[in-house]
Design a protein around this motif. Structure first.
Motif, PDB file in Angstrom:
ATOM      1  N   ALA A  82      14.138  25.574  40.478  1.00  0.00           N
ATOM      2  CA  ALA A  82      14.491  24.392  39.687  1.00  0.00           C
ATOM      3  C   ALA A  82      13.586  24.264  38.465  1.00  0.00           C
ATOM      4  O   ALA A  82      14.038  23.904  37.372  1.00  0.00           O
ATOM      5  N   ARG A  83      12.302  24.560  38.629  1.00  0.00           N
ATOM      6  CA  ARG A  83      11.382  24.496  37.488  1.00  0.00           C
ATOM      7  C   ARG A  83      11.724  25.577  36.457  1.00  0.00           C
ATOM      8  O   ARG A  83      11.675  25.338  35.249  1.00  0.00           O
ATOM      9  N   GLU A  84      12.055  26.763  36.944  1.00  0.00           N
ATOM     10  CA  GLU A  84      12.426  27.845  36.026  1.00  0.00           C
ATOM     11  C   GLU A  84      13.679  27.473  35.240  1.00  0.00           C
ATOM     12  O   GLU A  84      13.770  27.705  34.021  1.00  0.00           O
ATOM     13  N   GLU A  85      14.652  26.871  35.931  1.00  0.00           N
ATOM     14  CA  GLU A  85      15.867  26.420  35.255  1.00  0.00           C
ATOM     15  C   GLU A  85      15.530  25.375  34.186  1.00  0.00           C
ATOM     16  O   GLU A  85      16.057  25.414  33.065  1.00  0.00           O
ATOM     17  N   ALA A  86      14.650  24.424  34.539  1.00  0.00           N
ATOM     18  CA  ALA A  86      14.293  23.354  33.601  1.00  0.00           C
ATOM     19  C   ALA A  86      13.631  23.925  32.348  1.00  0.00           C
ATOM     20  O   ALA A  86      13.954  23.520  31.224  1.00  0.00           O
ATOM     21  N   VAL A  87      12.712  24.865  32.525  1.00  0.00           N
ATOM     22  CA  VAL A  87      12.024  25.460  31.380  1.00  0.00           C
ATOM     23  C   VAL A  87      13.015  26.203  30.484  1.00  0.00           C
ATOM     24  O   VAL A  87      12.920  26.149  29.244  1.00  0.00           O
ATOM     25  N   SER A  88      13.974  26.874  31.083  1.00  0.00           N
ATOM     26  CA  SER A  88      14.951  27.640  30.302  1.00  0.00           C
ATOM     27  C   SER A  88      15.860  26.748  29.466  1.00  0.00           C
ATOM     28  O   SER A  88      16.464  27.209  28.494  1.00  0.00           O
ATOM     29  N   ARG A  89      15.944  25.470  29.814  1.00  0.00           N
ATOM     30  CA  ARG A  89      16.817  24.541  29.094  1.00  0.00           C
ATOM     31  C   ARG A  89      16.105  23.819  27.950  1.00  0.00           C
ATOM     32  O   ARG A  89      16.731  23.052  27.219  1.00  0.00           O
ATOM     33  N   GLU A  90      14.809  24.034  27.795  1.00  0.00           N
ATOM     34  CA  GLU A  90      14.061  23.292  26.773  1.00  0.00           C
ATOM     35  C   GLU A  90      14.452  23.724  25.367  1.00  0.00           C
ATOM     36  O   GLU A  90      14.807  24.869  25.120  1.00  0.00           O
ATOM     37  N   PHE A  91      14.351  22.754  24.437  1.00  0.00           N
ATOM     38  CA  PHE A  91      14.584  23.008  23.020  1.00  0.00           C
ATOM     39  C   PHE A  91      13.234  23.124  22.316  1.00  0.00           C
ATOM     40  O   PHE A  91      12.229  22.565  22.760  1.00  0.00           O
ATOM     41  N   HIS A  92      13.246  23.816  21.187  1.00  0.00           N
ATOM     42  CA  HIS A  92      12.026  23.965  20.404  1.00  0.00           C
ATOM     43  C   HIS A  92      12.380  23.707  18.941  1.00  0.00           C
ATOM     44  O   HIS A  92      13.173  24.435  18.347  1.00  0.00           O
ATOM     45  N   GLY A  93      11.817  22.675  18.377  1.00  0.00           N
ATOM     46  CA  GLY A  93      12.138  22.320  17.005  1.00  0.00           C
ATOM     47  C   GLY A  93      11.092  21.391  16.427  1.00  0.00           C
ATOM     48  O   GLY A  93      10.026  21.174  17.002  1.00  0.00           O
ATOM     49  N   ARG A  94      11.422  20.813  15.273  1.00  0.00           N
ATOM     50  CA  ARG A  94      10.556  19.860  14.602  1.00  0.00           C
ATOM     51  C   ARG A  94      11.193  18.485  14.716  1.00  0.00           C
ATOM     52  O   ARG A  94      12.396  18.332  14.474  1.00  0.00           O
ATOM     53  N   TYR A  95      10.381  17.485  15.055  1.00  0.00           N
ATOM     54  CA  TYR A  95      10.910  16.152  15.318  1.00  0.00           C
ATOM     55  C   TYR A  95      10.083  15.108  14.571  1.00  0.00           C
ATOM     56  O   TYR A  95       8.872  15.279  14.379  1.00  0.00           O
ATOM     57  N   ASP A  96      10.762  14.056  14.145  1.00  0.00           N
ATOM     58  CA  ASP A  96      10.111  12.950  13.447  1.00  0.00           C
ATOM     59  C   ASP A  96      10.090  11.737  14.382  1.00  0.00           C
ATOM     60  O   ASP A  96      10.982  10.886  14.359  1.00  0.00           O
ATOM     61  N   ILE A  97       9.063  11.679  15.234  1.00  0.00           N
ATOM     62  CA  ILE A  97       8.918  10.602  16.218  1.00  0.00           C
ATOM     63  C   ILE A  97       7.577   9.924  15.957  1.00  0.00           C
ATOM     64  O   ILE A  97       6.535  10.586  15.930  1.00  0.00           O
ATOM     65  N   TRP A  98       7.624   8.597  15.776  1.00  0.00           N
ATOM     66  CA  TRP A  98       6.422   7.863  15.366  1.00  0.00           C
ATOM     67  C   TRP A  98       6.230   6.621  16.219  1.00  0.00           C
ATOM     68  O   TRP A  98       7.200   5.927  16.557  1.00  0.00           O
ATOM     69  N   GLY A  99       4.992   6.344  16.575  1.00  0.00           N
ATOM     70  CA  GLY A  99       4.642   5.117  17.262  1.00  0.00           C
ATOM     71  C   GLY A  99       3.471   4.459  16.578  1.00  0.00           C
ATOM     72  O   GLY A  99       2.499   5.127  16.217  1.00  0.00           O
ATOM     73  N   GLY A 100       3.568   3.152  16.402  1.00  0.00           N
ATOM     74  CA  GLY A 100       2.483   2.412  15.781  1.00  0.00           C
ATOM     75  C   GLY A 100       2.083   1.218  16.625  1.00  0.00           C
ATOM     76  O   GLY A 100       2.907   0.637  17.336  1.00  0.00           O
ATOM     77  N   ASP A 101       0.803   0.850  16.569  1.00  0.00           N
ATOM     78  CA  ASP A 101       0.324  -0.336  17.272  1.00  0.00           C
ATOM     79  C   ASP A 101      -0.907  -0.847  16.538  1.00  0.00           C
ATOM     80  O   ASP A 101      -1.682  -0.055  15.982  1.00  0.00           O
ATOM     81  N   ILE A 102      -1.083  -2.156  16.569  1.00  0.00           N
ATOM     82  CA  ILE A 102      -2.209  -2.769  15.868  1.00  0.00           C
ATOM     83  C   ILE A 102      -3.535  -2.568  16.615  1.00  0.00           C
ATOM     84  O   ILE A 102      -4.611  -2.727  16.053  1.00  0.00           O
ATOM     85  N   ASP A 103      -3.444  -2.167  17.892  1.00  0.00           N
ATOM     86  CA  ASP A 103      -4.621  -2.011  18.757  1.00  0.00           C
ATOM     87  C   ASP A 103      -5.087  -0.556  18.737  1.00  0.00           C
ATOM     88  O   ASP A 103      -4.399   0.328  19.259  1.00  0.00           O
ATOM     89  N   PRO A 104      -6.265  -0.264  18.158  1.00  0.00           N
ATOM     90  CA  PRO A 104      -6.753   1.125  18.121  1.00  0.00           C
ATOM     91  C   PRO A 104      -6.918   1.746  19.507  1.00  0.00           C
ATOM     92  O   PRO A 104      -6.681   2.947  19.688  1.00  0.00           O
ATOM     93  N   ARG A 105      -7.311   0.933  20.490  1.00  0.00           N
ATOM     94  CA  ARG A 105      -7.476   1.464  21.843  1.00  0.00           C
ATOM     95  C   ARG A 105      -6.128   1.928  22.396  1.00  0.00           C
ATOM     96  O   ARG A 105      -6.040   2.995  23.019  1.00  0.00           O
ATOM     97  N   ALA A 106      -5.084   1.139  22.180  1.00  0.00           N
ATOM     98  CA  ALA A 106      -3.755   1.525  22.659  1.00  0.00           C
ATOM     99  C   ALA A 106      -3.306   2.822  22.009  1.00  0.00           C
ATOM    100  O   ALA A 106      -2.739   3.706  22.673  1.00  0.00           O
ATOM    101  N   VAL A 107      -3.553   2.968  20.722  1.00  0.00           N
ATOM    102  CA  VAL A 107      -3.140   4.182  20.007  1.00  0.00           C
ATOM    103  C   VAL A 107      -3.895   5.396  20.542  1.00  0.00           C
ATOM    104  O   VAL A 107      -3.313   6.480  20.718  1.00  0.00           O
ATOM    105  N   ALA A 108      -5.188   5.229  20.841  1.00  0.00           N
ATOM    106  CA  ALA A 108      -5.967   6.341  21.406  1.00  0.00           C
ATOM    107  C   ALA A 108      -5.405   6.756  22.758  1.00  0.00           C
ATOM    108  O   ALA A 108      -5.295   7.956  23.063  1.00  0.00           O
TER     109      ALA A 108
END
Length: 372
Positions: free
Chosen positions: A237-263
Motif C-alpha cells: 500500500a505504501r509503494e502504491e501511494a508513493v507511485s501516485r505522487e505528483f511532483h511540481g511547483r505550487y503556490d501555497i501560502w500561509g500567514g499569521d500575525i504570531d511569529p511563534r505560530a509561523v515558526a
C-alpha cells in the motif's frame, strides 16, 4: 470480502464516500456520520494510508439487532473472535449508543467484553487471558437497536498524520482542514492562501493534496501488528501511494500575525515533507493582497468563543470582509466559523453555506465567489 466502517465528522460523509469510491472499494453506503463499504484485506492498509477526511477504519466482524443485554451478549459471542485475536491479545472495548433501548454504554462495554472472553475460552481452553500482546481495540455501536461489532484497525485517529507534534491554541483537526481544501476544489494548479494559518494545518493539507501524497504514508496503525493481516499488505500500500505522487511547483501560502505560530507551521511543513511546496510568513491579515486573477482563500479565523471576545471576533470578520473585497472576482473563498453573525459582520451573504462540526463546535463553511 470484508466490510469496513469509516466514521467521520458530521457533514463530511459525501467527501469520505467519494474518497472510498476513488480507491475502488465496492458497495459504498453513505450514512449519517459514517460510510460502509466492502473490500479486501489489502484495502485495510489502503484506506488507512490514503483517507484524508475519515476518522478511522473499522473492520466489521458482526452486525445484529440488540434490544436487550441478552441479545447483545449472544450476538457478540457468535462472532468467531479467536479467528482474529490471539490468546495474548490486548482487547479493550469502547462504544456508543444512539436512539437504542440499550443506552448504558458502560454496561454494554461489560457485556461485550464478557461475551468475547466466553467465546475465546471455548477456543483456547483458558479461563483467563493475559492481554500482554498486540492491541485489538474492539469498538461497538448501537444505532436504532442495530449493533455493529468492529476491530479498530487505525489505532490513533486518522487526523493524527504525525507532522503536528506541537500546536498553537485552537488547532483545527487535519481531517477537517483537508475537507475544507477539497471543498474549495483546490487541486494544486491555482494560488492557495490562508491568512490565519496558525500552526499551518490548512496550507499543509493543501500541499499534501497538491502533491497527491497519502496523508498516512509515514505513520503506524494498530493493524500492522495483527497476525491475520500479512505485513506485505502495508508495504504494498505504501509503494502504491508513493507511485501516485505528483511532483511540481505550487503556490501555497500561509500567514499569521504570531511569529511563534509561523515558526511551528514551518516545522510542521518540514515534518510533513511539504516544506518545498508551501511557504509561511509573519503577516497581518489586514495587509493581505494577491495579484493573481484567480485562486483559493481557505481559512479558519479565530472564533468568538475561542481566542477572542465576541466583539473582537466581529471586528476581525469586518476587516476580513474588507480585504476579501479587494481580491479579483475569480478567487474562491471558504471561511469556517461558528459565529452566528458572521455574514453580517463580513459584509455579504455567502453564495453557499455548508454545516460542519469542528470537534463539538457547530460551524458553517461560508463560500464566496468563482461559481461556488
Amino acid at each position: 470480502m470484508n466490510t469496513y466502517l469509516i466514521p467521520c465528522l458530521l457533514g463530511l460523509e459525501k467527501l469520505v464516500g467519494d474518497e472510498v469510491r476513488r480507491l475502488g472499494l465496492q458497495d459504498v453506503q453513505v450514512e449519517n456520520g459514517r460510510i460502509l463499504c466492502s473490500g479486501t484485506d489489502a484495502d485495510c492498509a489502503r484506506l488507512n494510508i490514503h483517507l484524508r477526511c475519515g476518522a478511522r477504519v473499522l473492520l466489521v466482524l458482526g452486525q445484529f439487532t440488540a434490544r436487550s443485554f441478552e441479545e447483545l451478549f449472544q450476538g457478540t459471542r457468535a462472532i468467531p473472535w479467536a479467528d482474529y485475536l490471539p490468546r495474548d491479545a490486548t482487547f479493550p472495548v469502547k462504544g456508543y449508543s444512539i436512539s437504542s433501548q440499550l443506552f448504558a454504554v458502560s454496561s454494554c462495554q461489560s457485556i461485550v467484553k464478557k461475551a468475547v472472553v466466553e467465546q475465546m475460552k471455548t477456543h483456547y481452553h483458558l479461563e483467563q487471558f493475559p492481554e500482554t500482546g498486540a492491541k485489538y481495540q474492539i469498538r461497538f455501536s448501537l444505532q436504532k437497536d442495530r449493533a455493529f461489532l468492529c476491530l479498530d484497525t487505525s489505532g490513533e485517529g486518522l487526523y493524527k498524520r504525525g507532522y503536528r507534534a506541537v500546536g498553537v491554541e485552537a488547532p483545527l483537526r487535519e481531517t477537517l482542514a483537508a475537507a475544507l481544501v477539497l471543498l474549495s476544489r483546490y487541486r494544486g494548479r491555482d494560488p492557495f492562501c490562508d491568512p490565519f494559518c496558525g500552526s499551518g494545518t490548512i496550507p499543509i493539507e493543501a500541499a499534501l493534496i497538491a502533491k497527491n501524497r497519502a496523508p498516512g504514508l509515514h505513520r503506524a496503525f494498530d493493524a500492522m501488528d495483527w497476525a491475520f493481516l500479512p505485513a506485505s499488505l502495508w508495504a504494498d500500500a505504501r509503494e502504491e501511494a508513493v507511485s501516485r505522487e505528483f511532483h511540481g511547483r505550487y503556490d501555497i501560502w500561509g500567514g499569521d500575525i504570531d511569529p511563534r505560530a509561523v515558526a511551528i507551521a514551518r516545522d510542521n511543513a518540514r515534518k510533513a515533507g511539504v516544506d518545498d511546496a508551501v511557504r509561511f510568513e509573519v503577516a497581518d491579515m489586514r495587509t493581505f493582497r494577491r495579484d493573481s486573477p484567480y485562486g483559493q482563500l481557505v481559512t479558519n479565523p479565530p472564533y468568538g468563543e475561542r481566542l477572542l471576545e465576541k466583539a473582537g471576533a466581529e471586528e476581525l470578520y469586518r476587516e476580513l470582509g474588507q480585504v476579501w473585497r479587494t481580491l479579483p472576482p475569480d478567487w474562491r473563498t471558504l471561511v469556517l466559523s461558528s459565529h452566528t453573525e458572521f455574514e453580517r459582520t463580513f459584509g455579504r451573504q455567502a453564495d453557499k453555506k455548508r454545516k460542519l462540526y469542528n470537534g463539538m463546535i457547530k460551524c458553517d463553511v461560508f463560500m464566496y465567489g468563482a461559481h461556488v
